[in-house]
Design a protein around this motif. Structure first.
Motif, PDB file in Angstrom:
ATOM      1  N   THR A 105       0.841  -1.196   0.000  1.00  0.00           N
ATOM      2  CA  THR A 105       0.000   0.000   0.000  1.00  0.00           C
ATOM      3  C   THR A 105       0.874   1.243   0.000  1.00  0.00           C
ATOM      4  O   THR A 105       1.690   1.429   0.904  1.00  0.00           O
ATOM      5  N   ARG A 106       0.697   2.086  -1.000  1.00  0.00           N
ATOM      6  CA  ARG A 106       1.397   3.355  -1.071  1.00  0.00           C
ATOM      7  C   ARG A 106       0.603   4.386  -0.267  1.00  0.00           C
ATOM      8  O   ARG A 106      -0.520   4.709  -0.607  1.00  0.00           O
ATOM      9  N   ILE A 107       1.192   4.867   0.827  1.00  0.00           N
ATOM     10  CA  ILE A 107       0.510   5.835   1.678  1.00  0.00           C
ATOM     11  C   ILE A 107       0.806   7.259   1.214  1.00  0.00           C
ATOM     12  O   ILE A 107      -0.095   8.080   1.048  1.00  0.00           O
ATOM     13  N   THR A 108       2.079   7.564   1.020  1.00  0.00           N
ATOM     14  CA  THR A 108       2.537   8.855   0.517  1.00  0.00           C
ATOM     15  C   THR A 108       3.692   8.570  -0.451  1.00  0.00           C
ATOM     16  O   THR A 108       4.173   7.432  -0.516  1.00  0.00           O
ATOM     17  N   PRO A 109       4.164   9.574  -1.187  1.00  0.00           N
ATOM     18  CA  PRO A 109       5.325   9.328  -2.051  1.00  0.00           C
ATOM     19  C   PRO A 109       6.537   8.813  -1.288  1.00  0.00           C
ATOM     20  O   PRO A 109       7.425   8.192  -1.879  1.00  0.00           O
ATOM     21  N   ASN A 110       6.547   9.055   0.035  1.00  0.00           N
ATOM     22  CA  ASN A 110       7.703   8.677   0.846  1.00  0.00           C
ATOM     23  C   ASN A 110       7.496   7.400   1.647  1.00  0.00           C
ATOM     24  O   ASN A 110       8.382   6.996   2.398  1.00  0.00           O
ATOM     25  N   LEU A 111       6.330   6.744   1.523  1.00  0.00           N
ATOM     26  CA  LEU A 111       6.045   5.604   2.394  1.00  0.00           C
ATOM     27  C   LEU A 111       5.277   4.505   1.671  1.00  0.00           C
ATOM     28  O   LEU A 111       4.204   4.737   1.104  1.00  0.00           O
ATOM     29  N   GLY A 126      12.352   5.732  -0.836  1.00  0.00           N
ATOM     30  CA  GLY A 126      11.595   6.183   0.318  1.00  0.00           C
ATOM     31  C   GLY A 126      11.561   5.130   1.405  1.00  0.00           C
ATOM     32  O   GLY A 126      12.285   4.131   1.378  1.00  0.00           O
ATOM     33  N   HIS A 127      10.704   5.348   2.381  1.00  0.00           N
ATOM     34  CA  HIS A 127      10.610   4.424   3.514  1.00  0.00           C
ATOM     35  C   HIS A 127       9.741   3.216   3.155  1.00  0.00           C
ATOM     36  O   HIS A 127       8.681   3.367   2.541  1.00  0.00           O
ATOM     37  N   ILE A 128      10.187   2.059   3.570  1.00  0.00           N
ATOM     38  CA  ILE A 128       9.412   0.827   3.425  1.00  0.00           C
ATOM     39  C   ILE A 128       9.219   0.243   4.815  1.00  0.00           C
ATOM     40  O   ILE A 128      10.191   0.038   5.542  1.00  0.00           O
ATOM     41  N   ILE A 129       7.976  -0.004   5.192  1.00  0.00           N
ATOM     42  CA  ILE A 129       7.683  -0.643   6.476  1.00  0.00           C
ATOM     43  C   ILE A 129       7.109  -2.020   6.195  1.00  0.00           C
ATOM     44  O   ILE A 129       6.106  -2.160   5.486  1.00  0.00           O
ATOM     45  N   ARG A 130       7.731  -3.034   6.754  1.00  0.00           N
ATOM     46  CA  ARG A 130       7.261  -4.407   6.603  1.00  0.00           C
ATOM     47  C   ARG A 130       6.357  -4.733   7.792  1.00  0.00           C
ATOM     48  O   ARG A 130       6.753  -4.543   8.944  1.00  0.00           O
ATOM     49  N   ILE A 131       5.173  -5.225   7.510  1.00  0.00           N
ATOM     50  CA  ILE A 131       4.183  -5.472   8.560  1.00  0.00           C
ATOM     51  C   ILE A 131       3.621  -6.882   8.455  1.00  0.00           C
ATOM     52  O   ILE A 131       3.237  -7.342   7.374  1.00  0.00           O
ATOM     53  N   ASP A 132       3.581  -7.556   9.593  1.00  0.00           N
ATOM     54  CA  ASP A 132       2.844  -8.804   9.747  1.00  0.00           C
ATOM     55  C   ASP A 132       1.850  -8.552  10.876  1.00  0.00           C
ATOM     56  O   ASP A 132       2.193  -8.686  12.051  1.00  0.00           O
ATOM     57  N   PRO A 133       0.624  -8.124  10.560  1.00  0.00           N
ATOM     58  CA  PRO A 133      -0.292  -7.646  11.602  1.00  0.00           C
ATOM     59  C   PRO A 133      -0.805  -8.713  12.547  1.00  0.00           C
ATOM     60  O   PRO A 133      -1.153  -8.425  13.682  1.00  0.00           O
ATOM     61  N   LEU A 149      -0.492   8.313   9.621  1.00  0.00           N
ATOM     62  CA  LEU A 149       0.823   8.258   9.001  1.00  0.00           C
ATOM     63  C   LEU A 149       1.156   9.575   8.304  1.00  0.00           C
ATOM     64  O   LEU A 149       2.283  10.086   8.386  1.00  0.00           O
ATOM     65  N   LYS A 150       0.176  10.146   7.619  1.00  0.00           N
ATOM     66  CA  LYS A 150       0.384  11.434   6.961  1.00  0.00           C
ATOM     67  C   LYS A 150       0.613  12.544   7.993  1.00  0.00           C
ATOM     68  O   LYS A 150       1.444  13.439   7.782  1.00  0.00           O
ATOM     69  N   ALA A 151      -0.111  12.475   9.102  1.00  0.00           N
ATOM     70  CA  ALA A 151       0.078  13.474  10.159  1.00  0.00           C
ATOM     71  C   ALA A 151       1.467  13.367  10.775  1.00  0.00           C
ATOM     72  O   ALA A 151       2.083  14.377  11.129  1.00  0.00           O
ATOM     73  N   LEU A 152       1.986  12.146  10.909  1.00  0.00           N
ATOM     74  CA  LEU A 152       3.339  11.972  11.436  1.00  0.00           C
ATOM     75  C   LEU A 152       4.371  12.582  10.491  1.00  0.00           C
ATOM     76  O   LEU A 152       5.339  13.215  10.938  1.00  0.00           O
ATOM     77  N   GLU A 153       4.178  12.405   9.209  1.00  0.00           N
ATOM     78  CA  GLU A 153       5.081  13.041   8.249  1.00  0.00           C
ATOM     79  C   GLU A 153       5.075  14.557   8.430  1.00  0.00           C
ATOM     80  O   GLU A 153       6.118  15.213   8.423  1.00  0.00           O
ATOM     81  N   ARG A 154       3.879  15.114   8.584  1.00  0.00           N
ATOM     82  CA  ARG A 154       3.763  16.561   8.767  1.00  0.00           C
ATOM     83  C   ARG A 154       4.465  16.998  10.044  1.00  0.00           C
ATOM     84  O   ARG A 154       5.177  18.005  10.068  1.00  0.00           O
ATOM     85  N   ALA A 155       4.261  16.238  11.116  1.00  0.00           N
ATOM     86  CA  ALA A 155       4.877  16.595  12.397  1.00  0.00           C
ATOM     87  C   ALA A 155       6.395  16.558  12.307  1.00  0.00           C
ATOM     88  O   ALA A 155       7.089  17.427  12.844  1.00  0.00           O
ATOM     89  N   SER A 156       6.941  15.556  11.622  1.00  0.00           N
ATOM     90  CA  SER A 156       8.394  15.414  11.541  1.00  0.00           C
ATOM     91  C   SER A 156       9.031  16.512  10.703  1.00  0.00           C
ATOM     92  O   SER A 156      10.210  16.843  10.888  1.00  0.00           O
ATOM     93  N   SER A 157       8.269  17.104   9.795  1.00  0.00           N
ATOM     94  CA  SER A 157       8.831  18.124   8.908  1.00  0.00           C
ATOM     95  C   SER A 157       9.140  19.426   9.633  1.00  0.00           C
ATOM     96  O   SER A 157       9.898  20.256   9.128  1.00  0.00           O
ATOM     97  N   ALA A 175       4.324   3.560  15.512  1.00  0.00           N
ATOM     98  CA  ALA A 175       5.578   3.690  16.261  1.00  0.00           C
ATOM     99  C   ALA A 175       6.773   3.478  15.343  1.00  0.00           C
ATOM    100  O   ALA A 175       7.781   4.196  15.424  1.00  0.00           O
ATOM    101  N   ILE A 176       6.668   2.508  14.452  1.00  0.00           N
ATOM    102  CA  ILE A 176       7.766   2.234  13.515  1.00  0.00           C
ATOM    103  C   ILE A 176       8.005   3.436  12.619  1.00  0.00           C
ATOM    104  O   ILE A 176       9.148   3.873  12.427  1.00  0.00           O
ATOM    105  N   TYR A 177       6.926   4.002  12.082  1.00  0.00           N
ATOM    106  CA  TYR A 177       7.122   5.143  11.184  1.00  0.00           C
ATOM    107  C   TYR A 177       7.652   6.351  11.946  1.00  0.00           C
ATOM    108  O   TYR A 177       8.453   7.126  11.407  1.00  0.00           O
TER     109      TYR A 177
END
Length: 299
Positions: A105-111, A126-133, A149-157, A175-177
């Motif tokens: 799943t592409r969340i943003t251009p960076n994730l 970009g960032h790749i997160i591997r998940i086994d839920p 996830l998008k809000a975290l990107e905004r916060a980190s900027s 937490a991983i992102y």
């Protein structure tokens, strides 16, 4: 750890097609009834699925569920009548059965969120997160998670060094992102031991287990404060925890409140104001919403 949480069991699955406005109430009822896991992320399939151990009394579960659905119909008078069914899943671990619905799943251009059992394309950047839920909520496919996830990107900027609290961490995705975006330290809380076990696995899959502390500590007992607090929960839990959240925020911190239907946003926004928070922005996706709040300056 992997062997402990992935052993094969027999399950009874209840599947529902029900209006989103009633999903929260139904999920809470099913957990109270004894469900050990609920899958409510779409994966292209709008059904809500609840899983019960095979040694439960299916007739009793079905009878009580039917009565509850009739009560829901009297409360949510405009929703269509729910359709539901139950089946036994013989010798099958349900957490593995629905993997066929979980795709990159592409969340943003960076994730990019990638199922742990798949391999990323060689040209991926970009960032790749591997998940086994496993049994835990959080694959990145649901709008509430995507908005976080998008809000975290905004916060980190806007932050060079920042700490993070992830409430109801589920699979550990947020937490991983946070770590990948530069958050340190990161505290991830969840009351569900299975969720924490799967979160631990996902931290290891992404090599961030040293940067994230997993804990069952209740929010009420948490004494630290953080630059970013993410709470991707259901409406009732957010309202219950809201009085405790302002003290967990640093003076210029950001509170991310997700897991809300857009029809619930105004009530949560009003309650946030009562507890000394100001809504800075609102994110919307499908019928879901996310509030970004910060402490009101005193003085």
């Amino acid at each position: 750890m992997s062997e402990e949480v992935t052993h094969r069991k027999k399950w009874i699955e209840l599947s529902f097609r029900i209006d989103p406005v009633a999903r929260e109430a139904l999920s809470a009822f099913l957990f109270d009834l004894g469900s050990t896991g609920i899958v409510s992320e779409d994966f292209g399939d709008p059904a809500l699925r609840a899983y019960f151990p095979s040694d439960c009394d299916p007739e009793a579960v079905a009878s009580r569920t039917q009565v509850f659905l009739e009560e829901l119909g009297r409360v949510f008078t405009e929703m269509e009548r729910p359709v539901w069914a139950w089946q036994r899943m013989e010798d099958e671990d349900w957490s593995l059965a629905w993997r066929r619905f979980f795709h990159p799943t592409r969340i943003t251009p960076n994730l990019l969120i990638l199922p742990a059992w798949e391999t990323p394309a060689a040209e991926e950047t970009g960032h790749i997160i591997r998940i086994d839920p496993g049994l835990a909520f959080g694959t990145g496919q649901h709008p509430t998670t995507q908005m976080c996830l998008k809000a975290l990107e905004r916060a980190s900027s806007t932050r060079e060094a920042w700490s993070m609290l992830d409430l109801g961490t589920g699979s550990g995705l947020l937490a991983i992102y946070g770590v990948l975006l530069g958050a340190e330290p990161v505290l991830a809380l969840d009351v569900d031991e299975d969720a924490l076990a799967w979160a631990a696995r996902n931290l290891e899959l992404n090599f961030v287990q040293q940067q994230v502390t997993l804990s069952k500590t209740p929010v009420e007992d948490c004494r630290e404060n953080f630059d970013v607090v993410a709470a991707n929960l259901i409406f009732g839990e957010i309202m219950r925890l809201l009085p405790h959240l302002p003290r967990l925020l640093a003076p210029e911190g950001l509170l991310i409140l997700s897991g809300l239907l857009d029809s619930q946003l105004n009530e949560v926004a009003r309650a946030s104001t009562v507890h000394g928070l100001a809504v800075q922005d609102t994110l919307l996706q499908d019928e879901w919403g996310c509030l970004l709040c910060s402490p009101v300056e005193k003085g």
